[in-house]
Design a protein around this motif. Structure first.
Motif, PDB file in Angstrom:
ATOM      1  N   ALA A  40       0.833  -1.202   0.000  1.00 39.43           N
ATOM      2  CA  ALA A  40       0.000   0.000   0.000  1.00 39.43           C
ATOM      3  C   ALA A  40       0.869   1.253   0.000  1.00 39.43           C
ATOM      4  O   ALA A  40       0.623   2.199  -0.762  1.00 39.43           O
ATOM      5  CB  ALA A  40      -0.941  -0.003   1.196  1.00 39.43           C
ATOM      6  N   GLY A  43       2.593   1.516  -3.365  1.00 41.03           N
ATOM      7  CA  GLY A  43       1.631   1.837  -4.414  1.00 41.03           C
ATOM      8  C   GLY A  43       1.272   3.307  -4.438  1.00 41.03           C
ATOM      9  O   GLY A  43       1.073   3.886  -5.511  1.00 41.03           O
ATOM     10  N   TYR A  62      -2.080  -4.991  -9.335  1.00 38.73           N
ATOM     11  CA  TYR A  62      -1.359  -4.545  -8.142  1.00 38.73           C
ATOM     12  C   TYR A  62      -2.316  -4.360  -6.964  1.00 38.73           C
ATOM     13  O   TYR A  62      -2.107  -4.919  -5.884  1.00 38.73           O
ATOM     14  CB  TYR A  62      -0.615  -3.240  -8.422  1.00 38.73           C
ATOM     15  CG  TYR A  62       0.292  -2.826  -7.289  1.00 38.73           C
ATOM     16  CD1 TYR A  62       1.573  -3.338  -7.196  1.00 38.73           C
ATOM     17  CD2 TYR A  62      -0.141  -1.954  -6.295  1.00 38.73           C
ATOM     18  CE1 TYR A  62       2.407  -2.977  -6.147  1.00 38.73           C
ATOM     19  CE2 TYR A  62       0.682  -1.591  -5.246  1.00 38.73           C
ATOM     20  CZ  TYR A  62       1.947  -2.106  -5.181  1.00 38.73           C
ATOM     21  OH  TYR A  62       2.766  -1.757  -4.145  1.00 38.73           O
ATOM     22  N   TRP A  63      -3.366  -3.578  -7.174  1.00 36.91           N
ATOM     23  CA  TRP A  63      -4.273  -3.307  -6.068  1.00 36.91           C
ATOM     24  C   TRP A  63      -5.119  -4.525  -5.733  1.00 36.91           C
ATOM     25  O   TRP A  63      -5.542  -4.697  -4.582  1.00 36.91           O
ATOM     26  CB  TRP A  63      -5.130  -2.083  -6.357  1.00 36.91           C
ATOM     27  CG  TRP A  63      -4.297  -0.842  -6.332  1.00 36.91           C
ATOM     28  CD1 TRP A  63      -4.037  -0.022  -7.379  1.00 36.91           C
ATOM     29  CD2 TRP A  63      -3.559  -0.316  -5.223  1.00 36.91           C
ATOM     30  NE1 TRP A  63      -3.202   0.999  -6.988  1.00 36.91           N
ATOM     31  CE2 TRP A  63      -2.888   0.841  -5.672  1.00 36.91           C
ATOM     32  CE3 TRP A  63      -3.392  -0.693  -3.898  1.00 36.91           C
ATOM     33  CZ2 TRP A  63      -2.085   1.613  -4.849  1.00 36.91           C
ATOM     34  CZ3 TRP A  63      -2.578   0.076  -3.073  1.00 36.91           C
ATOM     35  CH2 TRP A  63      -1.937   1.205  -3.542  1.00 36.91           C
ATOM     36  N   CYS A  66      -2.962  -6.437  -3.391  1.00 33.12           N
ATOM     37  CA  CYS A  66      -2.933  -5.768  -2.090  1.00 33.12           C
ATOM     38  C   CYS A  66      -4.226  -6.031  -1.318  1.00 33.12           C
ATOM     39  O   CYS A  66      -4.200  -6.325  -0.119  1.00 33.12           O
ATOM     40  CB  CYS A  66      -2.717  -4.275  -2.293  1.00 33.12           C
ATOM     41  SG  CYS A  66      -2.416  -3.369  -0.776  1.00 33.12           S
TER      42      CYS A  66
END
Length: 108
Positions: A40, A43, A62-63, A66
């Motif tokens: 986080a 990012g 990516y998220w 996460c």
């Protein structure tokens, strides 16, 4: 095909070991939370220019990873809490049986 079956059995055995052992479970939980926090932070601060909605695949991968780690940490924490309550209940029943020489009222 045999290698796939062996790998699946290995993953299941490791998962059972992590789920049943408190120290292993909490170690995994620590590293999952740490990884989610670092992802986080990275990012937002380091990869902010590249993780924009203009690049939807990179953004979602990516998220999504996460968020998956965050949900995994929540599930591990809830599982740890439930296992802790189960252990406390069992020890309380054993102590009651030792002190008073009786079983729990629910067991009668």
């Amino acid at each position: 095909m045999s290698d796939l079956k062996d790998n699946i059995q290995f993953v299941i055995a490791v998962s059972k070991g992590i789920a049943r052992d408190q120290r292993a479970r909490r170690t995994v939980l620590f590293f999952v939370v740490l990884t989610a926090m670092l992802m986080a932070f990275a990012g937002f601060v380091l990869f902010g220019r590249w993780l924009t909605p203009e690049r939807p695949i990179l953004f979602l991968l990516y998220w999504g990873a996460c968020i998956w780690l965050t949900f995994l940490s929540i599930l591990l924490a809830v599982h740890d809490l439930l296992m802790l309550r189960q252990t406390a209940r069992r020890e309380r029943q054993q102590l009651k049986a030792e002190v008073f020489g009786m079983k729990d009222e629910k067991e009668k």
